[in-house]
Motif scaffolding. Structure first.
Motif, PDB file in Angstrom:
ATOM      1  N   SER A 176      38.040  43.421  37.740  1.00  0.00           N
ATOM      2  CA  SER A 176      37.971  44.856  37.424  1.00  0.00           C
ATOM      3  C   SER A 176      38.172  45.662  38.698  1.00  0.00           C
ATOM      4  O   SER A 176      37.485  46.666  38.965  1.00  0.00           O
ATOM      5  CB  SER A 176      36.645  45.195  36.725  1.00  0.00           C
ATOM      6  OG  SER A 176      36.642  44.640  35.403  1.00  0.00           O
ATOM      7  N   GLN A 235      36.537  50.583  44.176  1.00  0.00           N
ATOM      8  CA  GLN A 235      35.894  49.249  44.211  1.00  0.00           C
ATOM      9  C   GLN A 235      36.793  48.205  44.866  1.00  0.00           C
ATOM     10  O   GLN A 235      36.308  47.221  45.433  1.00  0.00           O
ATOM     11  CB  GLN A 235      35.523  48.795  42.783  1.00  0.00           C
ATOM     12  CG  GLN A 235      34.383  49.564  42.143  1.00  0.00           C
ATOM     13  CD  GLN A 235      34.810  50.907  41.558  1.00  0.00           C
ATOM     14  OE1 GLN A 235      36.004  51.252  41.535  1.00  0.00           O
ATOM     15  NE2 GLN A 235      33.842  51.681  41.100  1.00  0.00           N
ATOM     16  N   ASP A 272      34.503  39.085  36.456  1.00  0.00           N
ATOM     17  CA  ASP A 272      34.111  40.431  36.023  1.00  0.00           C
ATOM     18  C   ASP A 272      33.541  40.336  34.613  1.00  0.00           C
ATOM     19  O   ASP A 272      33.685  39.319  33.932  1.00  0.00           O
ATOM     20  CB  ASP A 272      35.279  41.423  36.094  1.00  0.00           C
ATOM     21  CG  ASP A 272      36.354  41.157  35.050  1.00  0.00           C
ATOM     22  OD1 ASP A 272      37.104  42.087  34.753  1.00  0.00           O
ATOM     23  OD2 ASP A 272      36.439  40.031  34.538  1.00  0.00           O
ATOM     24  N   HIS A 292      46.092  45.166  38.393  1.00  0.00           N
ATOM     25  CA  HIS A 292      44.659  44.902  38.656  1.00  0.00           C
ATOM     26  C   HIS A 292      44.359  43.420  38.460  1.00  0.00           C
ATOM     27  O   HIS A 292      45.033  42.722  37.706  1.00  0.00           O
ATOM     28  CB  HIS A 292      43.752  45.770  37.782  1.00  0.00           C
ATOM     29  CG  HIS A 292      43.626  45.344  36.356  1.00  0.00           C
ATOM     30  ND1 HIS A 292      44.291  45.963  35.325  1.00  0.00           N
ATOM     31  CD2 HIS A 292      42.889  44.360  35.784  1.00  0.00           C
ATOM     32  CE1 HIS A 292      43.959  45.394  34.179  1.00  0.00           C
ATOM     33  NE2 HIS A 292      43.130  44.409  34.430  1.00  0.00           N
ATOM     34  N   ASP A 330      34.157  53.851  35.354  1.00  0.00           N
ATOM     35  CA  ASP A 330      35.341  54.544  34.784  1.00  0.00           C
ATOM     36  C   ASP A 330      36.559  53.632  34.823  1.00  0.00           C
ATOM     37  O   ASP A 330      37.633  54.012  35.278  1.00  0.00           O
ATOM     38  CB  ASP A 330      35.622  55.833  35.578  1.00  0.00           C
ATOM     39  CG  ASP A 330      35.885  55.556  37.070  1.00  0.00           C
ATOM     40  OD1 ASP A 330      36.391  56.464  37.767  1.00  0.00           O
ATOM     41  OD2 ASP A 330      35.599  54.411  37.511  1.00  0.00           O
ATOM     42  N   SER A 331      36.362  52.417  34.311  1.00  0.00           N
ATOM     43  CA  SER A 331      37.489  51.484  34.285  1.00  0.00           C
ATOM     44  C   SER A 331      38.649  52.070  33.482  1.00  0.00           C
ATOM     45  O   SER A 331      38.450  52.525  32.329  1.00  0.00           O
ATOM     46  CB  SER A 331      37.053  50.160  33.641  1.00  0.00           C
ATOM     47  OG  SER A 331      38.186  49.379  33.319  1.00  0.00           O
ATOM     48  N   GLU A 390      32.542  50.630  31.484  1.00  0.00           N
ATOM     49  CA  GLU A 390      31.484  50.155  32.387  1.00  0.00           C
ATOM     50  C   GLU A 390      31.573  48.642  32.562  1.00  0.00           C
ATOM     51  O   GLU A 390      31.471  47.882  31.587  1.00  0.00           O
ATOM     52  CB  GLU A 390      30.118  50.575  31.837  1.00  0.00           C
ATOM     53  CG  GLU A 390      29.976  52.084  31.769  1.00  0.00           C
ATOM     54  CD  GLU A 390      28.516  52.545  31.743  1.00  0.00           C
ATOM     55  OE1 GLU A 390      28.300  53.755  31.579  1.00  0.00           O
ATOM     56  OE2 GLU A 390      27.605  51.703  31.890  1.00  0.00           O
ATOM     57  N   ARG A 395      41.068  52.769  42.123  1.00  0.00           N
ATOM     58  CA  ARG A 395      39.607  52.884  42.084  1.00  0.00           C
ATOM     59  C   ARG A 395      39.045  52.326  43.402  1.00  0.00           C
ATOM     60  O   ARG A 395      39.562  51.343  43.919  1.00  0.00           O
ATOM     61  CB  ARG A 395      39.045  52.084  40.900  1.00  0.00           C
ATOM     62  CG  ARG A 395      39.436  52.661  39.529  1.00  0.00           C
ATOM     63  CD  ARG A 395      38.781  54.006  39.273  1.00  0.00           C
ATOM     64  NE  ARG A 395      39.006  54.495  37.925  1.00  0.00           N
ATOM     65  CZ  ARG A 395      40.112  55.129  37.520  1.00  0.00           C
ATOM     66  NH1 ARG A 395      41.116  55.316  38.361  1.00  0.00           N
ATOM     67  NH2 ARG A 395      40.222  55.560  36.272  1.00  0.00           N
ATOM     68  N   THR A 409      30.186  44.404  42.552  1.00  0.00           N
ATOM     69  CA  THR A 409      29.998  45.851  42.472  1.00  0.00           C
ATOM     70  C   THR A 409      30.198  46.297  41.028  1.00  0.00           C
ATOM     71  O   THR A 409      30.543  45.492  40.151  1.00  0.00           O
ATOM     72  CB  THR A 409      30.958  46.595  43.434  1.00  0.00           C
ATOM     73  OG1 THR A 409      30.597  47.982  43.489  1.00  0.00           O
ATOM     74  CG2 THR A 409      32.412  46.462  42.987  1.00  0.00           C
ATOM     75  N   SER A 410      29.970  47.587  40.770  1.00  0.00           N
ATOM     76  CA  SER A 410      30.095  48.078  39.388  1.00  0.00           C
ATOM     77  C   SER A 410      31.124  49.206  39.338  1.00  0.00           C
ATOM     78  O   SER A 410      31.461  49.827  40.343  1.00  0.00           O
ATOM     79  CB  SER A 410      28.732  48.618  38.899  1.00  0.00           C
ATOM     80  OG  SER A 410      28.290  49.647  39.788  1.00  0.00           O
ATOM     81  N   ILE A 411      31.635  49.423  38.147  1.00  0.00           N
ATOM     82  CA  ILE A 411      32.584  50.518  37.924  1.00  0.00           C
ATOM     83  C   ILE A 411      32.192  51.182  36.611  1.00  0.00           C
ATOM     84  O   ILE A 411      31.819  50.510  35.645  1.00  0.00           O
ATOM     85  CB  ILE A 411      34.054  49.999  37.892  1.00  0.00           C
ATOM     86  CG1 ILE A 411      35.044  51.148  37.628  1.00  0.00           C
ATOM     87  CG2 ILE A 411      34.245  48.876  36.895  1.00  0.00           C
ATOM     88  CD1 ILE A 411      36.509  50.750  37.832  1.00  0.00           C
ATOM     89  N   THR A 438      34.008  41.222  44.201  1.00  0.00           N
ATOM     90  CA  THR A 438      34.813  42.056  45.098  1.00  0.00           C
ATOM     91  C   THR A 438      35.897  41.215  45.774  1.00  0.00           C
ATOM     92  O   THR A 438      35.855  39.978  45.747  1.00  0.00           O
ATOM     93  CB  THR A 438      33.909  42.671  46.192  1.00  0.00           C
ATOM     94  OG1 THR A 438      33.243  41.595  46.871  1.00  0.00           O
ATOM     95  CG2 THR A 438      32.894  43.619  45.567  1.00  0.00           C
TER      96      THR A 438
END
Ligand SMILES: O=C(O)[C@H](O)[C@@H](O)[C@H](O)[C@H](O)COP(=O)(O)O
Length: 262
Positions: A166, A173, A79, A163, A186-187, A193, A171, A182-184, A198
């Motif tokens: 990320s 993801q 990540d 976790h 609201d970590s 960001e 969440r 993939t992207s996030i 995955t």
């Protein structure tokens, strides 16, 4: 002591006392795998995470500096924060300052940081596309199903919420099954960001090291490895799900605090 768990995958739990001992054990573990894979296939494909891992890799960088064939390493990230590579929040910057500059001998073209842009979605798509190109060019092998790249070693930490990378408990993801990256936006762990490999990609690694120090991580460790954390059996937190689903060998390297509820 290596323990065979019900799904016949090997899980090894190394319980140590101090963080320094974790750093020493991580160095030996990583150097051994590096030698094994370089002997077998001429390269060693390693995936780094962020957080305290890089500090814990100091013994590997300093003591094993001349014992590892760094020229055969390829380095990726599980990540990354979507910030410029010279930003103090960048996992690449953390690794560059704390590891690459000490080791010096990993070829720059073998280090795969993100291509930064302000769009986390774009950065994730780009990283996934680069991994796909490496698979097509047979630089990266694939998992048994042929659907995902199979890395030799992933070096992961866990958060107090369980976790990994990320992929956070609450969440979406964590449930992504098609994309490799993939992207996030609201970590729950700042900065908000990020991009992340995955679950399907992470779990098919040949070897995964869970490098965990500090008593604030004793609960997710106990939930995963079956200790007394004094709580009802919840749905699996990401680190527990990884332990259950991993296709390769998972080695937990723990200090006294992290193992204190086992
Ligand atoms: O980019 C990140 O923040 C990391 O990849 C993250 O997943 C980290 O590994 C864990 O949060 C553990 O962090 P610590 O090692 O600092 O506890």
């Amino acid at each position: 002591m290596a323990q065979l768990i019900k799904n016949k995958k090997k899980r090894e739990v190394i319980k140590l006392v101090t963080e320094e001992q974790v750093a020493v054990a991580l160095a030996q573990y990583t150097a051994d795998l590096s030698e094994k894979y370089i002997k077998e296939k001429g390269c060693f494909n390693v995936v780094l995470s962020g957080g305290t891992l890089i500090h814990t890799m100091r013994v590997l960088a300093e003591v094993y500096k001349n014992a590892v064939d760094w020229s055969k390493w390829r380095v990726f990230w599980v990540d990354e924060r979507v910030v410029p590579l010279d930003d103090c929040d960048s996992n690449y910057n953390l690794a560059n300052e704390g590891f690459f500059k000490k080791v010096k001998k990993i070829p720059k073209q073998n280090i795969y940081p993100i291509h930064y842009s302000c769009s986390a979605h774009e950065v994730a798509c780009d990283y996934e596309s680069r991994l796909k190109t490496l698979v097509q060019n047979k630089v990266l092998p694939t998992s048994a199903c042929g659907c995902f790249p199979k890395f030799d070693l992933m070096l992961l930490g866990i958060g107090p919420d369980g976790h990994i990378a990320s992929l956070f408990p609450n969440r979406p993801q964590r449930y992504e099954k098609k994309h490799w990256v993939t992207s996030i936006l609201d970590s729950p762990k700042p900065p908000p960001e990020r991009i992340t490999m995955t679950f399907p990609l992470i779990k098919c690694a040949s070897n995964i090291a869970m490098v965990v120090t500090g008593k604030e991580l004793a609960d997710p460790v106990a939930k995963t490895l079956g200790g007394n954390c004094g709580c009802a059996p919840p749905p699996p937190i990401p680190c527990s799900e990884l332990q259950m689903e991993a296709e390769g060998e998972v080695t937990w390297i723990l200090d006294k605090g992290a193992a204190s509820k086992l």
